[in-house]
Design a protein around this motif. Structure first.
Motif, PDB file in Angstrom:
ATOM      1  N   THR A  99      -0.036  -2.345   7.331  1.00  6.34           N
ATOM      2  CA  THR A  99       1.199  -2.995   6.984  1.00  6.34           C
ATOM      3  C   THR A  99       1.757  -3.881   8.378  1.00  6.34           C
ATOM      4  OG1 THR A  99       1.620  -1.242   5.287  1.00  6.34           O
ATOM      5  CG2 THR A  99       3.382  -2.471   6.209  1.00  6.34           C
ATOM      6  N   ASN A 135      10.050  -0.389   0.665  1.00  9.95           N
ATOM      7  CA  ASN A 135       9.206   0.714   1.620  1.00  9.95           C
ATOM      8  C   ASN A 135       8.426   1.789   1.218  1.00  9.95           C
ATOM      9  OD1 ASN A 135       9.260   2.956   3.635  1.00  9.95           O
ATOM     10  ND2 ASN A 135       9.400   1.036   4.996  1.00  9.95           N
ATOM     11  N   CYS A 172       4.586   0.009   1.780  1.00  4.60           N
ATOM     12  CA  CYS A 172       4.275   0.208   3.010  1.00  4.60           C
ATOM     13  C   CYS A 172       3.355   1.557   3.086  1.00  4.60           C
ATOM     14  CB  CYS A 172       5.214   0.453   3.857  1.00  4.60           C
ATOM     15  SG  CYS A 172       6.255  -0.887   3.903  1.00  4.60           S
ATOM     16  N   ARG A 210       5.839   3.060   6.516  1.00  2.93           N
ATOM     17  CA  ARG A 210       6.597   3.880   5.341  1.00  2.93           C
ATOM     18  C   ARG A 210       7.376   4.805   6.221  1.00  2.93           C
ATOM     19  NH1 ARG A 210       4.959   8.037   1.852  1.00  2.93           N
ATOM     20  NH2 ARG A 210       2.692   7.739   2.299  1.00  2.93           N
TER      21      ARG A 210
END
Length: 568
Positions: free
Chosen positions: A261, A490, A494, A499
Motif C-alpha cells: 500500500t 483504511n 490498506c 492500516r
C-alpha cells in the motif's frame, strides 16, 4: 449436541448446544463441512464430504509468517453461507428472532484478532465449484502433486489444520452477526436488500482477486450507493471507495499477498477538510464527548485532595482545537471544594508541535483566568518513538495518563509497537491510565470477516447520523465523507503498516492491558454517565451500559465507544 469426528491420530470434538437440526444454523453447517473436509484431507483418501478441500491449497507464506489456505478456501464456506443469505435472507435468520419478529440482541463473539493473537493478510475462498446434484463424493486429489506441494513448504501439524478450521468458523460467525443486524434494518426495503447483496458479493470477488467480476459489481454499486441517499446507501458508498482502492492493489491469482500500500500523501486541503469534519463530529455526536466526560471524571477522582498534579495526554485530544477536554477539567478543578491545586501540569504528546503549543497557550490563559497555576509542555513525537525520558515527572506529584482514540493506531501485526508504548506508560507509574477506544473488531486477520465487522459497525453510526441531521445537511456529508469514510477506506483497502485503524473490542484490550502489567480499575458511574447523556441532549437511541468495569456508549445496543481505567 456433541459431534465427535475421528481423525488420524486425534479426536476432534465439536460441541454445539442446540436442540434442533444443524441445517437451521449456517455457522454449524460450515463447521460440519469443514470437519469432514479436514478428515478427508488428513486421511488422503476418498470420503463423502460437504465441500471440496484440496490439500494443494495449503502452503506457507513467508510474508505472513504462518499458515495460509489459498484465499479460495474460506470463501467457499462463506459462499455457502452468503449464497443462502442472498436467496432468502429473512428466513435464514428467522431462528435469531423472537415470536414478535424482533431480532434478539446477538451475543458478542470473539473477534478474529482475539483468537489469533497476531495478524495476517491471507484470504480464503473457493478453488473449485460445488458438484451438481446432492451428496456426491469429491474427486480424489492427485497424491503425487499433493506430496510435491507439501514438500516445498514447512511441515504442517494437526494443530495448524485445527487453527485454520477455527478461523474459518469465526469468520463465518462474524459475517452472521453483521448480516443479521443489516438484514433487520433493510429487510423491508427491497432496494436496500439488493444493495446489501451486491456489496457482499463484490467484497467476495475482491477477496478472490476476481478483478473482472469485481469491476462489474463496483459499477453497479456506484449507481446505487448514493452519498445523499439512505443511511445504508451512504455507508455503502464509503465501502465502495474502499473496495475500489483495494482492487487496484491486488495481484493476479496464483501470487501471494498484495501490492504494498503506498504511503498516504495527504494535501493540506484534505487535512483541513478532515479537521473540519472532526470538529463537527465533536459538536454534533456524543462519541468523543463521552470519552472526555468519563476520562475527566476518573481523573478528578484520582486528583482528589492532591495539590501537585500532572496529566500526560497521548495525542492531545485528537488535535481538536482549544483543548476542550482540558478546559472542562480546569474548570472542575477551580470549582472543587476546598483549595484548588497548587500546580497543574499538562504534557501533550503530538507530532504537530506548533498546533499543540497554540492549544497550550490558550489553556494557560484560560487557567490563569480561573486562578489555576498551569504549566503546559509539549513533546514532539509519535507514540511508537516515545521514551520515558521525554516525560518530565517531578517528585511529589500525582500523574495520570489520558489516551482518547489513540492506542489502536499502534496495534500492528506484531505486538512490539503497542507493548513499547504500554511499557513507557508503565515506567511512568501513573496513578491511572484512562483508555477510550472504538469498541469493534476491525483488526481481524481475514479481509472478508473484517469487512463485515466494519460494515456492521459503521452502519450503526450512519444510522445515528440519519436521526441527528437532515438528509441533505452538508455537515452530515462532511462528517461521513471526510472522517468516517477515511477510517472505512483504511480498514478495507490498506494492509501492513498503512492500516492504522485497527480497532479492537474491549475484551481484547483487557487482555492486552493485563499482559502489559496493568490492572483494571472499574468505572462505577453508570448513573452519572446516563445523566450526562440526557444533559447533552443526545438523541433517543444512544445507550450507556457497564461491561465488566468499562462504560460503553452504543447506538441501539450496538457498541460504539468503550472507556476503561487502568492502574499499575
Amino acid at each position: 449436541m456433541v459431534l465427535l469426528i475421528l481423525m488420524p491420530g486425534a479426536l476432534f470434538l465439536v460441541h454445539c448446544s442446540i436442540n434442533t437440526s444443524y441445517s437451521e444454523y449456517p455457522d454449524f453447517r460450515i463447521v460440519l463441512q469443514s470437519c469432514w473436509s479436514l478428515r478427508g484431507r488428513l486421511a488422503n483418501s476418498r470420503c463423502q464430504a460437504l465441500s471440496p478441500f484440496n490439500v494443494d491449497q495449503i502452503g506457507y507464506d513467508p510474508l505472513e509468517n504462518g499458515l495460509y489456505l489459498s484465499h479460495k478456501e474460506l470463501a467457499y464456506s462463506l459462499n455457502t453461507y452468503t449464497a443462502g443469505f442472498k436467496r432468502n435472507a429473512a428466513s435464514m435468520f428467522s431462528s435469531l428472532s423472537n415470536e414478535s419478529g424482533d431480532f434478539k440482541r446477538l451475543r458478542r463473539t470473539p473477534s478474529l484478532g482475539e483468537s489469533l493473537g497476531s495478524n495476517s493478510n491471507s484470504f480464503y475462498s473457493d478453488s473449485s465449484s460445488s458438484s451438481s446434484g446432492g451428496g456426491g463424493s469429491i474427486p480424489r486429489t492427485d497424491s503425487t502433486n499433493s506430496v510435491n506441494s507439501l514438500q516445498l513448504a514447512p511441515r504442517l501439524h494437526f494443530r495448524d489444520h485445527v487453527w485454520a478450521l477455527n478461523q474459518r468458523y469465526l469468520a463465518a460467525e462474524a459475517i452472521e452477526e453483521a448480516a443479521a443486524d443489516i438484514i433487520s434494518q433493510e429487510e423491508e426495503n427491497g432496494e436496500g436488500m439488493k444493495l446489501v447483496q451486491l456489496l457482499i458479493t463484490c467484497a467476495e470477488a475482491v477477496a478472490c482477486r476476481d478483478k473482472s467480476r469485481a469491476s462489474v459489481l463496483l459499477s453497479e454499486l456506484r449507481a446505487s450507493a448514493l452519498v445523499f441517499g439512505t443511511s445504508f446507501q451512504r455507508v455503502a458508498s464509503c465501502f465502495v471507495q474502499g473496495l475500489a482502492d483495494r482492487l487496484a492493489l491486488v495481484q493476479p491469482l496464483g501470487t501471494v499477498g498484495y501490492v504494498a500500500t503506498p504511503a498516504m500523501n495527504k494535501t493540506d486541503m484534505v487535512l483541513e477538510k478532515k479537521e473540519e469534519a472532526l470538529r463537527l463530529l465533536y459538536e454534533i455526536c456524543p462519541h468523543i464527548q463521552f470519552g472526555h466526560f468519563v476520562a475527566n471524571c476518573s481523573i478528578l477522582e484520582a486528583f482528589e485532595g492532591e495539590s501537585f498534579i500532572h496529566v500526560v495526554d497521548l495525542g492531545m485530544s485528537l488535535g481538536l482545537p482549544h483543548g476542550h477536554q482540558w478546559r472542562r477539567l480546569i474548570q472542575s478543578l477551580a470549582n472543587r471544594p476546598g483549595q484548588p491545586p497548587r500546580r497543574l501540569r499538562i504534557t501533550a504528546v503530538g507530532q504537530n508541535i506548533e498546533k499543540v503549543q497554540i492549544i497550550g497557550d490558550e489553556l494557560e490563559a484560560y487557567a490563569r483566568s480561573l486562578g489555576i497555576n498551569l504549566e503546559f509542555s509539549a513533546v514532539e513525537s509519535n507514540l511508537e518513538n516515545l521514551k520515558p525520558k521525554d516525560i518530565k515527572v517531578y517528585d511529589g506529584e500525582v500523574l495520570v495518563v489520558n489516551s482518547i482514540l489513540q492506542l489502536h493506531c499502534v496495534v500492528k501485526e506484531s505486538r512490539g509497537a503497542l507493548n513499547s508504548v504500554l511499557q513507557v506508560v508503565h515506567e511512568l507509574s501513573p496513578k491511572i491510565l484512562v483508555l477510550v477506544e472504538q469498541d469493534s473488531s476491525h483488526n481481524g486477520p481475514f479481509f472478508l470477516g473484517r469487512f463485515m465487522e466494519a460494515l456492521h459497525y459503521y452502519s450503526a453510526i450512519f444510522d445515528s447520523l440519519d436521526v441527528m441531521l437532515p438528509k441533505y445537511d452538508t455537515k452530515r456529508a462532511k462528517i461521513e465523507q471526510f472522517y468516517f469514510a477515511e477510517e472505512i477506506k483504511n480498514i478495507v483497502s490498506c494492509e501492513g503498516p498503512a492500516r492504522v485503524e485497527r480497532h479492537e473490542r474491549v475484551d481484547q484490550w483487557r487482555r492486552r492491558m493485563s499482559r502489559a502489567g496493568f490492572q483494571a480499575a472499574p468505572i462505577k458511574m453508570v448513573s452519572q454517565a446516563k445523566q450526562w447523556l440526557a444533559k447533552v441532549n443526545a438523541y433517543e437511541g444512544f445507550t450507556i451500559t457497564e461491561e465488566k468495569g468499562c462504560l460503553v456508549l452504543g447506538w441501539k445496543s450496538k457498541p460504539i465507544v468503550a472507556a476503561s481505567c487502568w492502574k499499575c
